[in-house]
Design an enzyme around this catalytic site. Structure first.
Site, mmCIF file in Angstrom:
data_model
loop_
_atom_site.group_PDB
_atom_site.id
_atom_site.type_symbol
_atom_site.label_atom_id
_atom_site.label_comp_id
_atom_site.label_asym_id
_atom_site.label_seq_id
_atom_site.Cartn_x
_atom_site.Cartn_y
_atom_site.Cartn_z
ATOM 1 C CE1 TYR A 1 -3.173 -3.020 0.812
ATOM 2 C CE2 TYR A 1 -4.562 -1.063 0.784
ATOM 3 C CZ TYR A 1 -4.427 -2.434 0.710
ATOM 4 O OH TYR A 1 -5.540 -3.220 0.544
ATOM 5 C CG ASP B 1 -7.612 -5.443 1.408
ATOM 6 O OD1 ASP B 1 -8.617 -4.963 1.965
ATOM 7 O OD2 ASP B 1 -7.532 -5.603 0.170
ATOM 8 C CG ASP C 1 -0.644 -20.704 0.422
ATOM 9 O OD1 ASP C 1 -0.136 -20.543 1.555
ATOM 10 O OD2 ASP C 1 -0.056 -21.309 -0.495
ATOM 11 C CG ASP D 1 -12.993 -8.221 1.835
ATOM 12 O OD1 ASP D 1 -13.018 -7.388 2.759
ATOM 13 O OD2 ASP D 1 -13.256 -7.927 0.642
ATOM 14 C CE LYS E 1 3.133 -18.478 -1.005
ATOM 15 N NZ LYS E 1 2.358 -19.741 -0.976
HETATM 16 C C1 IPM Z 1 -10.381 -1.926 3.352
HETATM 17 C C2 IPM Z 1 -10.617 -1.465 1.943
HETATM 18 C C3 IPM Z 1 -9.503 -0.506 1.573
HETATM 19 C C4 IPM Z 1 -8.194 -1.249 1.653
HETATM 20 C C5 IPM Z 1 -9.655 0.149 0.173
HETATM 21 C C6 IPM Z 1 -11.006 0.799 0.015
HETATM 22 C C7 IPM Z 1 -8.540 1.128 -0.090
HETATM 23 O O1 IPM Z 1 -10.690 -2.532 1.066
HETATM 24 O O2 IPM Z 1 -10.401 -1.085 4.271
HETATM 25 O O3 IPM Z 1 -10.189 -3.133 3.559
HETATM 26 O O4 IPM Z 1 -7.775 -1.899 0.677
HETATM 27 O O5 IPM Z 1 -7.575 -1.181 2.692
HETATM 28 MN MN MN Z 2 -10.542 -4.471 2.040
#
Ligand code: IPM
Ligand code: MN
Length: 326
Positions: free
Chosen positions: A122, A229, A205, A233, A172
């Site tokens: 990032y 990140d 992984d 999710d 990794k």
């Molecule tokens: C998160 C989001 C952000 C990230 C994006 C919107 C920049 O996906 O907060 O997880 O990748 O960190």
């Molecule tokens: Mn995210």
């Protein structure tokens, strides 16, 4: 109840952001906490109005606040990346919000991911040469500093000490040998300072499989920015959906305000219809209260949210259900 350190900047943002944040604030007052709030109009819609994303004056003004409570930002009419980089990442970098803490609670598991939040892929390192030609070259490096890695891993050990004293490093290291080695060595060194914490290591992984098949093995996970990140999710998906996933972007030494936001985006397709689940925003608000020192109200709200995890209904009805459980 009044207490010092409760000045909160509120950014509803775009899409469903303002709807879920309004419910989060309503739950906070219902829990008996009064915050000094000030709203800021930022996000994709504001950018389309006057081409500003995060003016430096606002960043400066925020330094006098204790926390920022953010709904979601992003508008399909704005080129992807503009608001993300210009607002969210700018906040994380400029305010040095170096920890991204994301808890996942479900019937059979309860773990938290501590994601490094200012470095890695990032950081924006890299560039492009010969753009648009057949010999175009694009590089995007991962920046890992000893200082950045160490402060993140230290925070994760401290978190583990307050929980079940189990910490897993996810990376990794078998392929990312330079960055992975820095993470692994720093992790092993800090582990000697926390002898009570049982440590483990998973390749990212493999961690994806465990998230789905055996998430109960985890207590605290520490990982880099991009792995964190993606994994969070997945964490949301295996813990009742992203509508429940909350996050805290923290500056642990409190030299700047920390920021609290649901993991989900602005979901423009359902905006304005009271269809969004406000639970993620409400739990993020509870994490903010925790950070501000209102720990009793925070745990009451978190418990109420978990009791309402499968609640159906409009945005307002779900928040009403949470309030009824307080
Ligand atoms: C998160 C989001 C952000 C990230 C994006 C919107 C920049 O996906 O907060 O997880 O990748 O960190
Ligand atoms: Mn995210």
């Amino acid at each position: 109840m009044t207490q010092e350190g409760n000045k909160v900047a509120v950014v509803g943002g775009d899409g469903i952001g303002p709807e879920v944040i309004a419910e989060g604030l309503r739950v906070i007052s219902a829990a008996g906490i009064s915050l000094q709030t000030k709203s800021f109009n930022l996000g994709g819609a504001r950018y389309l109005e006057d081409e500003t994303i995060l003016p430096d004056e606002i960043l400066e003004e925020w330094r006098a606040f204790d926390a920022i409570y953010l709904g979601a930002v992003g508008d399909p009419r704005v080129t992807p990346g503009v608001i993300e980089r210009g607002l969210l990442l700018k906040m994380r970098f400029e305010l040095d919000l170096y920890i991204n803490e994301r808890p996942f609670v479900a019937a059979d598991h309860n773990f938290v991911v501590i994601r490094e939040n200012t470095e890695g892929a990032y950081a924006g390192e890299g560039g492009v040469l010969r753009k648009g030609t057949p010999s175009e070259i694009a590089t995007q490096g991962s920046v890992n500093t000893r200082m950045g890695v160490e402060r993140c891993i230290r925070y994760a050990f401290e978190t583990a000490m307050k929980r079940r004293k189990h910490l897993t490093l996810v990376h990794k290291t078998n392929v990312l040998s330079f960055a992975g080695d820095l993470w692994q060595r720093t992790f092993d060194e800090l582990a000697t300072q926390y002898p009570e914490v049982v440590t483990d290591y998973n390749h990212v992984d493999a961690a994806c499989i465990y998230f789905v098949e055996d998430p109960a093995r985890y207590d605290v996970i520490v990982t880099d920015n991009l792995f964190g990140d993606i994994l969070t999710d997945l964490g949301g998906a295996v813990s009742g959906g992203v509508g429940l996933a909350a996050s805290a972007n923290l500056n642990p030494p409190r030299t700047s305000p920390s920021m609290f936001e649901p993991v989900h985006g602005s979901a423009p397709d359902i905006a304005g219809q009271s269809k969004a689940n406000p639970i993620a925003a409400i739990i993020s608000g509870a994490m903010m209260l925790d950070f501000l020192g209102f720990d009793q109200a925070a745990s009451k709200i978190k418990q109420a949210c978990h009791d309402c995890a499968s609640e159906q209904g409009s945005t307002t009805q779900i928040a009403d259900a949470v309030i009824a459980k307080l």
